[in-house]
Design a protein around this motif. Sequence first.
Motif, PDB file in Angstrom:
ATOM      1  N   PRO A  72       0.911  -1.243  -0.105  1.00 42.74           N
ATOM      2  CA  PRO A  72      -0.164  -0.034   0.181  1.00 42.74           C
ATOM      3  C   PRO A  72       0.886   1.366  -0.044  1.00 42.74           C
ATOM      4  O   PRO A  72       1.917   1.411   0.571  1.00 42.74           O
ATOM      5  N   PHE A  73       0.507   2.212  -0.685  1.00 39.77           N
ATOM      6  CA  PHE A  73       1.104   3.447  -0.815  1.00 39.77           C
ATOM      7  C   PHE A  73       0.248   4.512  -1.493  1.00 39.77           C
ATOM      8  O   PHE A  73      -0.805   3.969  -2.195  1.00 39.77           O
ATOM      9  N   ALA A  74       0.391   5.898  -1.392  1.00 36.54           N
ATOM     10  CA  ALA A  74      -0.408   7.010  -2.053  1.00 36.54           C
ATOM     11  C   ALA A  74       0.544   7.889  -2.321  1.00 36.54           C
ATOM     12  O   ALA A  74       0.986   8.164  -3.589  1.00 36.54           O
ATOM     13  N   CYS A  75       0.838   8.820  -1.313  1.00 38.36           N
ATOM     14  CA  CYS A  75       1.342  10.049  -1.868  1.00 38.36           C
ATOM     15  C   CYS A  75       2.911   9.989  -2.094  1.00 38.36           C
ATOM     16  O   CYS A  75       3.509  11.084  -2.707  1.00 38.36           O
ATOM     17  N   LYS A  76       3.562   9.111  -1.391  1.00 42.24           N
ATOM     18  CA  LYS A  76       4.889   9.216  -1.559  1.00 42.24           C
ATOM     19  C   LYS A  76       5.798  10.242  -1.184  1.00 42.24           C
ATOM     20  O   LYS A  76       6.688  10.616  -1.619  1.00 42.24           O
ATOM     21  N   GLY A  77       5.069  11.113  -0.636  1.00 43.19           N
ATOM     22  CA  GLY A  77       5.644  12.400   0.196  1.00 43.19           C
ATOM     23  C   GLY A  77       5.837  12.555   1.525  1.00 43.19           C
ATOM     24  O   GLY A  77       5.964  13.682   2.042  1.00 43.19           O
ATOM     25  N   GLY A  78       5.519  11.677   2.321  1.00 38.24           N
ATOM     26  CA  GLY A  78       5.528  11.591   3.749  1.00 38.24           C
ATOM     27  C   GLY A  78       4.361  12.217   4.457  1.00 38.24           C
ATOM     28  O   GLY A  78       4.268  12.555   5.579  1.00 38.24           O
ATOM     29  N   VAL A  79       3.076  12.354   3.624  1.00 41.23           N
ATOM     30  CA  VAL A  79       1.806  13.040   4.256  1.00 41.23           C
ATOM     31  C   VAL A  79       0.957  12.221   4.618  1.00 41.23           C
ATOM     32  O   VAL A  79       0.249  12.549   5.696  1.00 41.23           O
ATOM     33  N   CYS A  80       0.679  11.085   3.748  1.00 42.71           N
ATOM     34  CA  CYS A  80      -0.648  10.239   3.917  1.00 42.71           C
ATOM     35  C   CYS A  80      -0.768   9.058   4.926  1.00 42.71           C
ATOM     36  O   CYS A  80      -1.740   8.736   5.337  1.00 42.71           O
ATOM     37  N   SER A  81       0.377   8.571   5.248  1.00 43.72           N
ATOM     38  CA  SER A  81       0.612   7.467   6.189  1.00 43.72           C
ATOM     39  C   SER A  81       0.247   6.171   5.339  1.00 43.72           C
ATOM     40  O   SER A  81       0.326   5.113   6.245  1.00 43.72           O
ATOM     41  N   THR A  82      -0.129   6.040   4.256  1.00 51.85           N
ATOM     42  CA  THR A  82      -0.697   4.761   3.671  1.00 51.85           C
ATOM     43  C   THR A  82       0.516   3.769   3.632  1.00 51.85           C
ATOM     44  O   THR A  82       0.280   2.500   3.750  1.00 51.85           O
ATOM     45  N   CYS A  83       1.750   3.951   3.584  1.00 53.87           N
ATOM     46  CA  CYS A  83       2.919   3.145   3.453  1.00 53.87           C
ATOM     47  C   CYS A  83       3.454   2.659   4.712  1.00 53.87           C
ATOM     48  O   CYS A  83       4.535   2.211   4.810  1.00 53.87           O
ATOM     49  N   ARG A  84       2.557   2.991   5.833  1.00 57.94           N
ATOM     50  CA  ARG A  84       3.251   2.907   7.159  1.00 57.94           C
ATOM     51  C   ARG A  84       3.513   1.215   7.358  1.00 57.94           C
ATOM     52  O   ARG A  84       2.619   0.417   7.118  1.00 57.94           O
ATOM     53  N   VAL A 105       7.164   3.416  10.706  1.00 55.14           N
ATOM     54  CA  VAL A 105       7.842   4.348   9.858  1.00 55.14           C
ATOM     55  C   VAL A 105       7.108   4.725   8.633  1.00 55.14           C
ATOM     56  O   VAL A 105       6.231   3.768   8.430  1.00 55.14           O
ATOM     57  N   LEU A 106       7.433   5.543   7.830  1.00 53.09           N
ATOM     58  CA  LEU A 106       6.773   6.071   6.741  1.00 53.09           C
ATOM     59  C   LEU A 106       7.885   5.200   5.674  1.00 53.09           C
ATOM     60  O   LEU A 106       8.972   5.617   5.435  1.00 53.09           O
ATOM     61  N   THR A 107       7.399   4.206   5.050  1.00 54.50           N
ATOM     62  CA  THR A 107       8.515   3.312   4.357  1.00 54.50           C
ATOM     63  C   THR A 107       8.768   4.252   3.011  1.00 54.50           C
ATOM     64  O   THR A 107       9.856   4.087   2.288  1.00 54.50           O
TER      65      THR A 107
HETATM   66  S1  FES Z   1       2.823   6.997   0.661  1.00 52.54           S
HETATM   67 FE1  FES Z   1       2.186   8.737   1.846  1.00 52.54          FE
HETATM   68  S2  FES Z   1       3.298   8.883   3.525  1.00 52.54           S
HETATM   69 FE2  FES Z   1       4.282   7.201   2.337  1.00 52.54          FE
END
Ligand code: FES
Length: 358
Positions: free
Chosen positions: A302-314, A340-342
Amino acid sequence: MSVVVKRPVRRRPTFHPLTVAGLDRLTEEAVAITFAVPPPLRELFAFRPGQHVTVRLGDDVRRSYSICSPPGDGRTLRIGVKEVPGGAFSGHAVRALKAGDTIDVLPPLGNFTTDFDPGRARSYGAVVAGSGITPVLSLVAHGLAVEPASTFTVVYGNRHARTVMFAEELADLKDRYPARLQVVHVLSREPGEAPLLSGRIDADRMRRLLDTLLPPVDEWFLCGPYGMVTDVRAVLAERGAQRVHQELFFADDAPPPAPARPTTAQAGAEATVLLDGRATTVTVAPGERVLDAALRVRPELPFACKGGVCSTCRAKVTEGSVSMARNYALEPDEVAAGYVLTCQSTADTDRLVVDFDA
Ligand code: FES
């Protein structure tokens, strides 16, 4: 290489197709999308006010949007979408999406919330800009309904009066709670009601608002661009504010990520990724983000923003250690517990175990 690990498995967030039940135009450049949530998904899509969902368009486009509706019977979920220049999802939503279409949606996530309690009498405050009103609308509607003795003051920054999102919904809430809701509009590109209300919300304006207009506040919610949120947060810290929640929608104006720390993982780290009870090993190159490496072997991560904002990649690091370039999503207690946010993590050690099921 993959092996099956025998232990209890947390249900991984996966996309579910939801039907667009309604589409409301909020401004020239913003819409609210109401999704119908079918009965089998209602428990999974139950949310707390202030949380967000991630939507997917095609295989590659993933975006997170805050839920603007208050938690209710779970039959629907409504998000606010403001078009950004070149925005792959927002452009589609504002100009092409229609009722009856289907969109892939991840279940709700996020910590931008609080535990409202009917026995509590609290003064809440929010400072938001643009689409930052979206999660706060849900918090205001739910908070004032659940806590009859509490109040909410919202400072809402926009460029023009015509770009104010959810103006009608805010007016309805004001009608319902005339003595308990105060909305202060601040316009940056046209004259406001007073000089104090004309211009951008920065540290100086926030100090003056606190000194002249705003009541004492017990708990704050800040949502908007990085610059505004950090300015307001600093002023609230000066004034001794204890409870401050923040949410960023985009981090484009954030400073560049910190350089990676010296690491023992000079030749790359061997990382074991645990997901859905299955362990897969991959090499994380020096300086490479753990999520990018892991996606090579587990594309369903799982991931979404790849910017450290959404926490989907926790995920939880249970062996070894990583450095995060940015973290705008995890609370200090989550970080202390090893989460962590991967998408922001590089390996500090030769060996890592990263648990997405934890
Ligand atoms: S994908 Fe959004 S914080 Fe990592």
